[in-house]
Design an enzyme around this catalytic site. Structure first.
Site, short mmCIF file in Angstrom:
data_model
loop_
_atom_site.label_atom_id
_atom_site.label_comp_id
_atom_site.label_asym_id
_atom_site.label_seq_id
_atom_site.Cartn_x
_atom_site.Cartn_y
_atom_site.Cartn_z
N ASP A 127 35.22 51.40 37.99
CA ASP A 127 35.51 50.29 37.66
C ASP A 127 36.11 50.30 36.08
O ASP A 127 35.54 50.90 35.35
CB ASP A 127 34.68 49.06 37.86
CG ASP A 127 34.40 48.92 39.26
OD1 ASP A 127 35.28 49.10 40.19
OD2 ASP A 127 33.34 48.40 39.51
N ASP B 291 30.13 46.92 41.73
CA ASP B 291 28.97 45.93 41.58
C ASP B 291 28.91 44.71 42.46
O ASP B 291 28.10 44.11 42.31
CB ASP B 291 29.39 45.48 40.04
CG ASP B 291 30.85 45.26 39.77
OD1 ASP B 291 31.57 44.76 40.81
OD2 ASP B 291 31.22 45.09 38.84
N ASP C 48 31.35 45.61 47.63
CA ASP C 48 31.31 47.00 47.19
C ASP C 48 30.59 47.95 48.03
O ASP C 48 30.73 49.13 47.89
CB ASP C 48 31.28 47.14 45.86
CG ASP C 48 32.55 46.73 44.95
OD1 ASP C 48 33.54 46.71 45.46
OD2 ASP C 48 32.35 46.60 43.92
P1 ATP Z 1 37.17 45.96 37.38
O1 ATP Z 1 37.46 45.86 38.70
O2 ATP Z 1 37.87 46.66 36.35
O3 ATP Z 1 35.78 45.94 37.06
P2 ATP Z 1 37.17 43.18 37.07
O4 ATP Z 1 35.81 43.32 38.16
O5 ATP Z 1 36.76 42.31 36.05
O6 ATP Z 1 37.70 44.41 36.87
P3 ATP Z 1 38.06 40.84 38.86
O7 ATP Z 1 36.88 40.17 38.15
O8 ATP Z 1 37.79 41.31 40.18
O9 ATP Z 1 38.04 42.28 37.99
O10 ATP Z 1 39.02 39.99 38.28
C1 ATP Z 1 40.43 40.23 38.68
C2 ATP Z 1 41.20 39.32 38.11
O11 ATP Z 1 40.90 37.87 38.47
C3 ATP Z 1 41.55 39.24 36.82
O12 ATP Z 1 42.27 40.32 36.31
C4 ATP Z 1 41.85 38.06 36.25
O13 ATP Z 1 43.07 37.65 36.32
C5 ATP Z 1 40.89 37.06 37.25
N1 ATP Z 1 39.71 36.77 36.90
C6 ATP Z 1 38.71 37.34 36.33
N2 ATP Z 1 37.77 36.64 35.77
C7 ATP Z 1 38.02 35.34 36.25
C8 ATP Z 1 37.37 34.11 36.19
N3 ATP Z 1 36.13 33.98 35.60
N4 ATP Z 1 38.11 33.03 36.47
C9 ATP Z 1 39.42 33.21 36.97
N5 ATP Z 1 39.85 34.13 36.95
C10 ATP Z 1 39.41 35.24 36.89
#
Ligand code: ATP
Length: 902
Positions: A337, A638, A642
């Protein structure tokens, strides 16, 4: 109703009470939780929220089980026969050896188990509670009845809960009811005769939230919880058996059979052809079999694995399943990730894109210090209405909290993306409490990685209702009313601005708002349609971890490909990927992955390092595609979804902090610091473990071969035995407690992360390894006979000649230990003496034992040894040196042939 009764009542009635009755019974309010004092009082009253650990086998049973071993059977039979033949001294020696062997095994196994249990204890489960109005993350064992617990997807329910607030909650209750489909939960009480599976207003300890959010009131903890009552033990017991130990066990068994057959032939030959006395040939054969059976091997492997596990735990990687330690060293691809693993997960909003202008934000971290600039000119935030609207959305559509601590500064509780938005709102001059009171939140759709947005419904004092939305820009833009002639509503222009920010590695979030009919009190997915007005975009930076950049480079040098799989936008992902040193030119999105068939995916999966906007199903397909190409895949994760990908991967890696309980339980490895560099270190450690197992093989097999060869040769050549059976038993026993163990503590080979991963299909005993075993066995036989014959030739007694031979054998093993410390690298380095302190102690111990054997009168009596003079020692030491050099020559040749490991 008194507090005590419902809590301890085994036919609990909590599911029949309404939420308020339940809260009242436990004297708590759902919005504030218990006070600290009350918690301490109740903890005293009800005890810790934990179940008794699973029972271990008793010490006597474990000691007795040590006798269940082919070598011991051989020895027991031999002891009985020797006793029957009235050779009490040798029978005594054999009995001693059996006892000491069992004791060593017992202690070693105990140590291994202790190391593993200590590691397991580090995986204690956590719970988020509301106490004194604030969220706290605590050790789940400290929960008390009356606590208000917050649940979200992926969380293992930490105690029995009466649900008091529920948002789309679904719980997998397989652990309790065996039902594998998740159950929908609500807050309505049910009839008193409802079975556990039908009590939809309850969430039971040990079950796992598969979707949604909830707040629950703890009603029973520890052994009073349903799972405690049915006596199910949580947590698996680590076993010491792995595929490798099983393979070695099998190998040892086969070899044992072979050796027993060889022993029988030797016996028949010695007795009938050579006409040796029965007792003599019998003892010789016992010596031969004991010397040849590599009985210590499986135990050594277990020790090496356990030590590796402990080392990894110290370096923040907790192994949940022992076989993972072996597999780690062969990993060829790590899929990681991005956020928090490869990057720091310390988000800072640096750019605000508003309809008519773009602002740069100053200040770093979560401290609300900094301001706004437009083209280098400071901007008065309070005067900028567009900024105020956006900041209000950032503040209200947000679940994070910032706390100020005199010692630690500004601390974030919650999601870093939201923390950054909160700080942004602070910088824009908004007061969180005032804003939240004037426009309270009525309902919400929480953020889930699957839909990539979050929405909240608010009312203001004038009775207006409105929805605030924030999320991935392409998604939010799609929900906004478009109008190409209006810059405010021109989707293409916004997209271009978004890409600009993403190209420099910023995570971009879009914020939007829409008005609702007055009096709307509930928000559902059906409300999230194309009706919003975009307030603006926010660009957040989350820099790569420096140690991750170094670790990626290290992995690549070690022949391990690193692939980044992220939920972020493809342009952002590619930019961050490049900063990390990944090949990001052909970054793929989840959508593309979906459109590819399996074969095409297998091809591109190898070429591309960056996968963006990917969801858990894509991870699963990716694992399959890479495995189909023969790769050994480690995959991080996480979220609750997953879990399948983590299970499918050869090594599933879960995050200790950010990860959900569901992910952790599916994983083989848990990172306590969520850091990519830790995976790289674990891979390195896995290689060291495997090397050390091989080195142990490389040590034990030729020493066994040498000892057995000496006896075999003597019987068949019809010469007196250079070492007696008792002496062989002695050598076997003392080298097992000393030298064999030393290699388990061997540090990494210098080039361990510069060679390619070991092929999982590679046999344990490779050709080179086989040649080395034969070569060293022959050298051992040669020097032992040489010393023995030299002593006889110069007129020494048989006792002296044998004592010299025994010492030669032991010295031959001792010097060989220093050869083996590196597979092929030269032993002429300083670290050969300083690198492994335990090896030196073991050698000192061994020398002390040998001096005792040679000079202590009782030992002389039991083992028929005699004191040696200086000339003997000189010859022994010289031959030891010659043998050492002979192996170094072989290593030199291998180095010339570019062989680095065996
Ligand atoms: P990775 O997969 O690299 O760990 P991540 O788990 O942070 O990244 P996600 O959390 O799935 O990825 O977030 C994907 C997308 O969702 C982000 O690019 C953002 O545009 C949006 N996002 C992330 N957090 C929030 C939030 N708290 N509220 C609204 N949108 C969000």
């Amino acid at each position: 109703m008194p507090l005590q009764s419902p809590v301890s009542d085994h036919r609990s009635v909590w599911h029949t009470l309404s939420e308020s009755e339940a809260l009242q019974t436990l004297s708590v309010t759902a919005n504030t939780g218990l006070s600290g004092e009350e918690v301490s009082r109740r903890l005293e009253q009800y005890g810790r929220n934990s179940l008794p650990a699973s029972k271990r086998r008793g010490p006597w049973l474990r000691l007795a089980l040590q006798l269940h071993n082919p070598l011991i059977y051989v020895l027991l039979v031999a002891g009985a026969v020797t006793f029957a033949l009235k050779d009490y001294v040798d029978a005594g020696v054999i009995a001693g050896v059996v006892l000491i062997n069992a004791l060593i095994g017992f202690i070693q196994e105990g140590k291994a188990e202790k190391a593993l249990n200590a590691v397991r204890a580090m995986l204690a489960s956590r719970a988020t509670v509301l106490r004194e109005g604030e969220r706290h993350e605590i050790d789940a064992a400290l929960l008390v009845p009356g606590d208000i617990v917050l649940l979200e997807s992926g969380v293992r329910v930490p105690a029995d809960l009466r649900l008091v607030r529920v948002k789309n909650l679904r719980v997998n209750e397989a652990a309790l009811t065996g039902e594998s489909m998740p159950v929908d939960k609500g807050t309505e009480p049910v009839g008193s005769d409802a079975s556990i599976g039908d009590r939809t207003c309850m969430a039971y300890s040990g079950t796992v939230v598969s979707f949604g959010q909830a707040r629950g009131l703890v009603v029973s903890t520890g052994q009073l919880s349903e799972i405690g009552r049915i006596g199910t033990l949580v947590g698996e017991v680590q076993t010491l058996v792995t595929p490798l130990t099983r393979r070695l066990d099998q190998f040892a068994r086969q070899i044992t059979l072979f050796i027993l057959a060889a022993g029988l032939i030797t016996f028949l030959f010695g007795y009938f052809v050579r006409e040796m006395p029965m007792l003599d040939i019998f003892l010789a054969v016992v010596g031969l079999t004991v010397a040849a059976i590599p009985e210590g091997l499986p135990a050594i492997v277990t020790i090496v694995l356990a030590i590796g596990t402990r080392t990894m735990a110290r370096k923040n990687a907790i192994v949940r399943r022992l076989p993972a330690v072996e597999t780690l060293g062969s990993v060829t691809v790590i899929c990681s990730d991005k956020t928090g693993t490869l990057t720091k997960n310390e988000m800072t909003a640096v750019r605000v894109m508003l309809p008519n202008h773009t602002l740069d934000v100053t200040g770093a971290g979560y401290a609300p210090e900094g301001g706004f600039h437009c083209d280098g000119v400071p901007v008065e935030a309070a005067q900028d209405e567009a900024l105020q609207d956006l900041a209000r959305c950032a503040l209200l559509c947000n679940d994070a909290q910032l706390k100020h601590d005199a010692a630690k500064g500004w601390q974030l509780v919650g999601d870093p993306t939201e923390g950054a938005l909160l700080t942004l709102a602070h910088k824009a001059g908004l007061d969180p409490i005032e804003t939240a009171t004037s426009t309270p939140r009525i309902d919400e759709i929480p953020f889930e990685s699957e839909h990539r947005f979050m929405a909240t419904l608010h009312h203001d004092h004038a009775g207006h209702a409105f929805v605030l939305l924030k999320g991935a820009p392409e998604h939010v833009l799609g929900l906004c009313v478009q109008d190409a002639s209006d810059p405010l509503r021109n989707g293409t222009a916004w997209e271009a601005r978004m890409e600009d920010a993403a190209r420099v590695g910023q995570r971009v979030l879009a914020l939007a708002r829409c008005d609702m009919r007055a009096g709307t009190t509930a928000l559902s997915m059906a409300d999230i349609t194309r009706r919003f007005t975009l307030l603006g975009l926010v660009g957040l930076i989350d820099p790569p971890r420096e140690e991750a950049i170094a670790a990626v480079a290290e992995c690549q040098r070690a022949g391990v490909r690193v692939k980044m799989i992220t939920g972020d936008h493809v342009v952002t992902a590619a930019a961050i990927g490049r900063q990390l040193g990944l090949s990001a030119d052909h970054a793929l999105t989840g959508e593309t992955v979906e459109s590819l068939d399996d074969q095409s995916l297998q091809r591109v999966a190898l070429e591309t390092d960056v996968f963006a906007r990917a969801s858990p199903e894509h991870k699963l397909r990716l694992v399959a595609a890479l495995q189909a190409q023969g790769e050994l895949v480690a995959m991080t994760g996480d979220g609750v979804n997953d879990a399948p990908a983590l299970k499918a991967a050869d090594i599933g890696v879960a995050m200790g902090h950010k990860g959900t309980d569901a992910a952790r339980e599916a994983a083989d490895l848990v990172l306590t610091d969520d850091n990519f560099a830790t995976i790289a270190r674990a891979v390195r450690e896995g290689r060291v473990v495997f090397d050390n197992i091989k080195k142990s093989l490389l040590f034990i097999l030729p020493t066994s071969g040498g000892e057995a060869g000496v006896i075999l040769l003597a019987v068949f050549a019809g010469v007196p035995l250079p070492v007696t059976a008792g002496q062989i038993l002695w050598v076997n026993m003392i080298t097992a407690v000393t030298l064999s163990l030393a290699l388990a503590f061997e540090p990494a080979e210098p080039g361990v992360m510069r060679r390619s991963p070991r092929k999982p299909s590679e046999p344990l005993i490779t050709r080179i390894l086989g040649v080395r075993i034969a070569y060293v066995s022959l050298l051992m036989i040669a020097v032992t006979f040489a010393v023995f014959e030299w002593e006889i030739a110069r007129g020494s007694s048989l006792e002296v000649a044998r004592t010299a031979a025994v010492n030669m054998l032991v010295l031959g093993e001792l010097v060989y230990l220093f050869n083996v410390r590196h597979f092929t690298a030269s032993a002429f380095t300083r670290d050969i003496l300083t690198g492994n302190k335990i090896a030196l102690w073991m050698c000192a111990l061994l020398i002390a034992f040998q001096l005792l054997l040679t000079y202590a009168p009782p030992m002389q009596q039991v083992f028929q040894t005699a004191a040696l003079d200086a000339a003997s020692w000189l010859v022994i030491l010289t031959l030891g040196l010659v043998k050492f050099l002979a192996v170094e020559v072989e290593k030199f040749v291998l180095r010339r042939l570019h062989v680095r490991s065996m």
